[in-house]
Design an enzyme around this catalytic site. Structure first.
Site: not given
Length: 388
Positions: A74, A236, A240, A243
């Site tokens: 990382y 997500g 999530f 729209a």
């Protein structure tokens, strides 16, 4: 004489749990992911400077969190270095359950001319990676070491013997595996047990209500092997949202596809009914589906971390879990669909042999239910304390 009960934790994050049935170490119900901590990838992931990273770590720690996840790869090593510096400054290393990973080419931008053995599952890669991780983390042991991914060149025997050597010498306490097929994990654990070696106790991988592949083989494998689950991508990755909400300005990992849009609408609808956030519903969803689930929660904003902690108190009914399941079709695949599904019955992760329709012809079987996850507020209710 009766000893006093420990003081009430500052948040639900402080009600710790057993990592898995094969690993008795106590950890917070959320694991803080640190992939965004560093300057190495800021051109791709956005900036998360050291002050911001330390603020995230402090908030997590002061809220009762002790489970922190890093990896050698990382941010070009910044994540391990910064977590190591933070623990050294706070003098809290032994309070933390620290996981890191090896396998990725962590010297990608390093000065070495020949880098072929600084990646992979093999013994030399493991030795070099762990030595470097211990230095960056400023510690002499790693609580949980993951095989970051399977390289499909190193044998099961070499991997498990080399990992066990680290455990036997006290440099690593527990073993985990990430992003690896279930059949290989079972093969590794079978070899380890047959030869008196340390098996894997935790699996880390991608799982959310949008990516349910975990439920085909990984989840049943972990139940059978006594392994904990540390899923990433649970929230997500910013997808999530409804729209309308997604169209507003803000950091996005990519365009919103139809699957995430549909699930975002469903999660947002539930969130409004419960006066919470869609991501909180998404987090509660995976924690309600199986025991020993410890979502890896990352990010760069303290307010989002606090929302994740508050979501530990969120209760979802079995019907609400089914609503989320049914919001987006999921093909569990053969043989599970052949065994458990009918025109009126979809596969569920809590099904047992009584749900196999072919076996119901001769008898109506009663079976023991699968082990259930810890309920929200379970610890607070037991100790008679109010949640915070």
């Amino acid at each position: 004489m009766v000893l006093p009960t420990a003081p009430e934790p500052p948040t639900l994050l402080g009600y710790h749990r057993i990592l898995s049935s094969s690993a008795g170490v106590r950890v917070s119900p959320l694991c803080l992911g640190t992939m965004s901590f560093g300057n190495g990838w800021k051109g791709v992931m956005g900036e998360c400077d050291q002050a911001t990273s330390f603020n995230m770590l402090d908030t997590f720690y002061e809220s009762g969190g002790n489970f922190i996840d890093v990896a050698n790869f990382y941010q070009g090593g910044d994540s391990e270095r910064w977590v190591g510096e933070w623990m050294a400054q706070r003098q809290n290393r032994d309070e933390i359950v620290l996981s890191t990973k090896y396998t990725m080419g962590y010297t990608m931008f390093g000065p070495q001319k020949i880098k072929s053995n600084y990646q992979g599952n093999h013994t030399k890669s493991l030795r070099l990676s762990v030595k470097a991780s211990l230095q960056k983390l400023q510690t002499d042991y790693i609580d949980l070491l993951y095989v970051h991914m399977w390289d499909f060149t190193t044998s099961v025997e070499e991997v498990m013997r080399s990992l066990n050597h680290l455990v036997a010498n006290g440099k690593v306490l527990y073993l985990g595996v990430s992003d690896t097929p279930a059949w290989l994990v079972v093969k590794c654990n079978a070899f380890a047990r047959a030869n008196g070696l340390t098996p894997f106790s935790v699996y880390q991988g991608h799982w959310s209500c949008a990516f349910r592949d975990f439920e085909r083989d990984i989840l049943p494998m972990c139940e059978s092997e006594g392994m904990g689950l540390a899923p990433w991508g649970v929230l997500g990755r910013g997808q999530f949202r409804s729209a309308e909400d997604f169209s507003r300005e803000g950091r996005k990992m990519g365009p919103q596809d139809e699957k995430h849009r549909r699930l975002g609408e469903k999660l947002d609808q539930m969130a409004q009914q419960k006066n919470t956030k869609a991501t909180s519903i998404a987090q509660a969803y995976v924690m309600h589906k199986a025991p020993y689930v410890f979502p890896v929660i990352g990010g760069r904003k303290v307010e989002h971390l606090k929302e994740n902690i508050e979501a530990l108190g969120l209760v979802l009914s079995e019907e609400e879990i089914r609503e989320i399941d049914d919001a987006e079709p999921f093909d569990v695949g053969f043989p599970m669909n052949f065994l458990f599904e009918t025109p009126t019955q979809s596969y569920r992760t809590n099904m047992t042999s009584k749900d196999i329709w072919q076996l119901s012809c001769n008898t109506r079987l009663e079976t023991v239910p699968k082990q259930q996850p810890i309920e929200p507020f379970q610890g607070a209710k037991y100790f008679g304390s109010a949640s915070k």
